[in-house]
Design a protein around this motif. Structure first.
Motif, PDB file in Angstrom:
ATOM      1  N   LEU A  26      12.423 117.755   7.716  1.00 47.05           N
ATOM      2  CA  LEU A  26      10.961 117.920   7.019  1.00 47.05           C
ATOM      3  C   LEU A  26      11.032 116.687   6.149  1.00 47.05           C
ATOM      4  CD1 LEU A  26       8.454 119.363   6.351  1.00 47.05           C
ATOM      5  CD2 LEU A  26       9.680 120.393   4.183  1.00 47.05           C
ATOM      6  N   SER A  27       9.928 115.967   6.205  1.00 49.45           N
ATOM      7  CA  SER A  27       9.544 114.687   5.138  1.00 49.45           C
ATOM      8  C   SER A  27       8.076 114.559   5.341  1.00 49.45           C
ATOM      9  CB  SER A  27      10.369 113.649   5.871  1.00 49.45           C
ATOM     10  OG  SER A  27       9.683 113.044   6.790  1.00 49.45           O
ATOM     11  N   ALA A  28       8.057 113.448   4.483  1.00 46.65           N
ATOM     12  CA  ALA A  28       6.284 113.063   4.360  1.00 46.65           C
ATOM     13  C   ALA A  28       5.778 112.854   5.931  1.00 46.65           C
ATOM     14  CB  ALA A  28       6.278 111.783   3.664  1.00 46.65           C
ATOM     15  N   ALA A  29       6.556 112.582   6.693  1.00 49.45           N
ATOM     16  CA  ALA A  29       6.216 112.067   8.044  1.00 49.45           C
ATOM     17  C   ALA A  29       5.834 113.506   8.920  1.00 49.45           C
ATOM     18  CB  ALA A  29       6.975 111.375   8.794  1.00 49.45           C
ATOM     19  N   GLY A  30       6.165 114.519   8.204  1.00 48.40           N
ATOM     20  CA  GLY A  30       6.208 115.777   8.995  1.00 48.40           C
ATOM     21  C   GLY A  30       7.504 116.449   9.448  1.00 48.40           C
ATOM     22  N   VAL A  31       7.480 117.127  10.520  1.00 49.26           N
ATOM     23  CA  VAL A  31       8.534 117.735  11.003  1.00 49.26           C
ATOM     24  C   VAL A  31       9.301 117.180  12.054  1.00 49.26           C
ATOM     25  CG1 VAL A  31       9.401 120.054  11.997  1.00 49.26           C
ATOM     26  CG2 VAL A  31       7.746 120.036  10.231  1.00 49.26           C
ATOM     27  N   MET A  32      10.492 117.121  12.357  1.00 48.20           N
ATOM     28  CA  MET A  32      11.395 116.654  13.427  1.00 48.20           C
ATOM     29  C   MET A  32      12.334 117.470  13.576  1.00 48.20           C
ATOM     30  SD  MET A  32      14.417 114.590  14.119  1.00 48.20           S
ATOM     31  CE  MET A  32      14.700 113.476  12.874  1.00 48.20           C
ATOM     32  N   VAL A  33      12.537 117.383  15.201  1.00 46.03           N
ATOM     33  CA  VAL A  33      13.899 118.231  15.698  1.00 46.03           C
ATOM     34  C   VAL A  33      14.699 117.464  16.393  1.00 46.03           C
ATOM     35  CG1 VAL A  33      12.719 120.450  15.871  1.00 46.03           C
ATOM     36  CG2 VAL A  33      12.678 118.860  17.603  1.00 46.03           C
ATOM     37  N   GLY A  34      15.918 117.543  16.391  1.00 44.98           N
ATOM     38  CA  GLY A  34      16.987 116.641  17.339  1.00 44.98           C
ATOM     39  C   GLY A  34      18.220 117.389  17.684  1.00 44.98           C
ATOM     40  N   VAL A  35      18.692 116.823  18.510  1.00 44.69           N
ATOM     41  CA  VAL A  35      20.226 117.203  19.079  1.00 44.69           C
ATOM     42  C   VAL A  35      21.038 115.993  19.222  1.00 44.69           C
ATOM     43  CG1 VAL A  35      19.300 119.104  20.160  1.00 44.69           C
ATOM     44  CG2 VAL A  35      19.383 116.916  21.548  1.00 44.69           C
ATOM     45  N   GLY A  36      22.387 116.177  19.079  1.00 46.61           N
ATOM     46  CA  GLY A  36      23.271 114.871  19.608  1.00 46.61           C
ATOM     47  C   GLY A  36      24.473 114.958  18.390  1.00 46.61           C
ATOM     48  N   PHE A  37      24.955 113.777  18.418  1.00 47.24           N
ATOM     49  CA  PHE A  37      26.087 113.684  17.276  1.00 47.24           C
ATOM     50  C   PHE A  37      25.791 112.633  16.404  1.00 47.24           C
ATOM     51  CE2 PHE A  37      27.763 110.693  20.590  1.00 47.24           C
ATOM     52  CZ  PHE A  37      28.230 109.550  19.817  1.00 47.24           C
ATOM     53  N   TYR A  38      26.220 112.753  15.120  1.00 44.47           N
ATOM     54  CA  TYR A  38      26.117 111.743  14.076  1.00 44.47           C
ATOM     55  C   TYR A  38      27.284 111.163  13.456  1.00 44.47           C
ATOM     56  CZ  TYR A  38      27.572 115.497  10.526  1.00 44.47           C
ATOM     57  OH  TYR A  38      28.164 116.514   9.883  1.00 44.47           O
ATOM     58  N   ASP A  39      28.484 111.533  14.057  1.00 48.83           N
ATOM     59  CA  ASP A  39      29.705 110.722  13.611  1.00 48.83           C
ATOM     60  C   ASP A  39      30.662 110.795  14.551  1.00 48.83           C
ATOM     61  OD1 ASP A  39      31.292 109.089  11.767  1.00 48.83           O
ATOM     62  OD2 ASP A  39      31.874 110.862  11.071  1.00 48.83           O
ATOM     63  N   ALA A  40      31.700 109.949  14.720  1.00 52.34           N
ATOM     64  CA  ALA A  40      32.903 110.016  15.448  1.00 52.34           C
ATOM     65  C   ALA A  40      33.781 109.224  15.088  1.00 52.34           C
ATOM     66  CB  ALA A  40      32.346 109.953  16.844  1.00 52.34           C
ATOM     67  N   SER A  41      35.122 109.686  15.045  1.00 54.02           N
ATOM     68  CA  SER A  41      36.316 108.790  14.701  1.00 54.02           C
ATOM     69  C   SER A  41      36.369 107.601  15.787  1.00 54.02           C
ATOM     70  CB  SER A  41      37.670 109.451  14.538  1.00 54.02           C
ATOM     71  OG  SER A  41      37.811 109.906  15.831  1.00 54.02           O
ATOM     72  N   PRO A  42      36.939 106.530  15.498  1.00 53.13           N
ATOM     73  CA  PRO A  42      37.176 105.592  16.740  1.00 53.13           C
ATOM     74  C   PRO A  42      37.882 106.357  17.999  1.00 53.13           C
ATOM     75  CG  PRO A  42      37.853 104.603  14.495  1.00 53.13           C
ATOM     76  CD  PRO A  42      37.421 105.972  14.195  1.00 53.13           C
ATOM     77  N   THR A  43      38.910 107.148  17.742  1.00 52.38           N
ATOM     78  CA  THR A  43      39.595 107.772  18.833  1.00 52.38           C
ATOM     79  C   THR A  43      38.751 108.555  19.676  1.00 52.38           C
ATOM     80  OG1 THR A  43      41.637 107.937  17.473  1.00 52.38           O
ATOM     81  CG2 THR A  43      41.412 109.482  19.269  1.00 52.38           C
ATOM     82  N   ARG A  44      37.902 109.589  18.926  1.00 52.04           N
ATOM     83  CA  ARG A  44      37.138 110.362  19.429  1.00 52.04           C
ATOM     84  C   ARG A  44      35.920 109.543  20.524  1.00 52.04           C
ATOM     85  NH1 ARG A  44      33.921 113.459  16.110  1.00 52.04           N
ATOM     86  NH2 ARG A  44      33.543 115.103  17.838  1.00 52.04           N
ATOM     87  N   LEU A  45      35.374 108.361  19.788  1.00 52.80           N
ATOM     88  CA  LEU A  45      34.445 107.519  20.234  1.00 52.80           C
ATOM     89  C   LEU A  45      35.012 106.755  21.609  1.00 52.80           C
ATOM     90  CD1 LEU A  45      31.498 106.717  20.046  1.00 52.80           C
ATOM     91  CD2 LEU A  45      32.011 104.855  18.738  1.00 52.80           C
ATOM     92  N   ALA A  46      36.150 106.511  21.501  1.00 53.57           N
ATOM     93  CA  ALA A  46      36.971 105.770  22.586  1.00 53.57           C
ATOM     94  C   ALA A  46      36.914 106.709  23.814  1.00 53.57           C
ATOM     95  CB  ALA A  46      38.297 105.094  22.175  1.00 53.57           C
ATOM     96  N   LEU A  47      37.448 107.924  23.630  1.00 57.92           N
ATOM     97  CA  LEU A  47      37.636 108.939  24.591  1.00 57.92           C
ATOM     98  C   LEU A  47      36.126 109.156  25.158  1.00 57.92           C
ATOM     99  CD1 LEU A  47      39.985 111.528  22.951  1.00 57.92           C
ATOM    100  CD2 LEU A  47      40.390 110.149  24.843  1.00 57.92           C
TER     101      LEU A  47
END
Length: 211
Positions: free
Chosen positions: A93-114
């Motif tokens: 929630l923000s001044a722009a309204g409501v947003m929904v999302g799915v996904g991943f927001y962080d990954a170590s170099p090892t996990r990202l490489a995999l």
């Protein structure tokens, strides 16, 4: 508690906070935040926990220790449900309204490489399909990306657009639609999170251990 959507007062609060992001403003309007923002998020967390799991409601304070921007408060309120490390469902929630999302927001170099290895292999077809299906239903693909190609991959790779991702989100903006102020918003969030479940579960498997 029952979730009845977010009031106009909640959107106005973030409009005003964007203009005066100070401790004085926050303390003078703390009751508005608690009633119009925090309480509805707590009700929303309770409403989704049986199906999706325990939700984390993020703190409103910014971590300014290593930031040039010393504004003390976030100009949005987020809530996240984890399916794996840094992977799951989100609503904001923000001044722009409501947003929904799915996904991943962080990954170590090892996990990202995999993950990239999987994307470049036969299972990458599944991710292409999942992302494409959501985009066709109005979701927007976002996230941090490298500018050209990750090390070890060619810019001509047929899945280079996915391989560039360091984080990956698919989101839908509700903005100021009238239903965001009503209990109907809960059904929209749950429906969209269900639509994103296959992507979340795919990422959970290939980035880490799912729930």
């Amino acid at each position: 508690m029952t979730f009845d959507g977010f009031s106009v007062a909640a959107l106005d609060f973030y409009d005003d906070l964007a203009q005066d992001n100070s401790k004085a403003f926050w303390e003078a309007h703390r009751d508005v935040y608690n009633a119009a923002v925090r309480a509805p998020f707590e009700a929303l967390a309770e409403a989704v926990e049986d199906e999706f799991g325990d939700a984390k409601i993020f703190r409103p304070n910014r971590d300014v220790r290593f930031s040039k921007d010393k504004a003390p408060y976030k100009t949005h309120q987020g809530m996240y449900v984890a399916a794996a490390e840094a992977t799951g469902w989100y609503v904001q929630l923000s001044a722009a309204g409501v947003m929904v999302g799915v996904g991943f927001y962080d990954a170590s170099p090892t996990r990202l490489a995999l993950l990239r290895k999987v994307i470049d292999g036969p299972d990458g077809v599944s991710l292409e399909r999942l992302v494409g299906d959501l985009q066709r239903y109005g979701w927007t693909l976002g996230g941090d990306t490298v500018k050209t190609a990750p090390r070890g991959y060619s810019v001509d790779n047929p899945r280079i657009a996915l391989l560039r991702h360091k984080t990956m989100s698919l989101s839908k903006e509700y903005g100021f639609e009238p239903f965001v102020h009503t209990p109907d918003l809960l059904g929209r969030i749950v429906s969209d999170w269900r639509d994103g479940r296959s992507l979340v579960e795919w990422l959970a498997v290939h980035l880490g251990t799912g729930r």
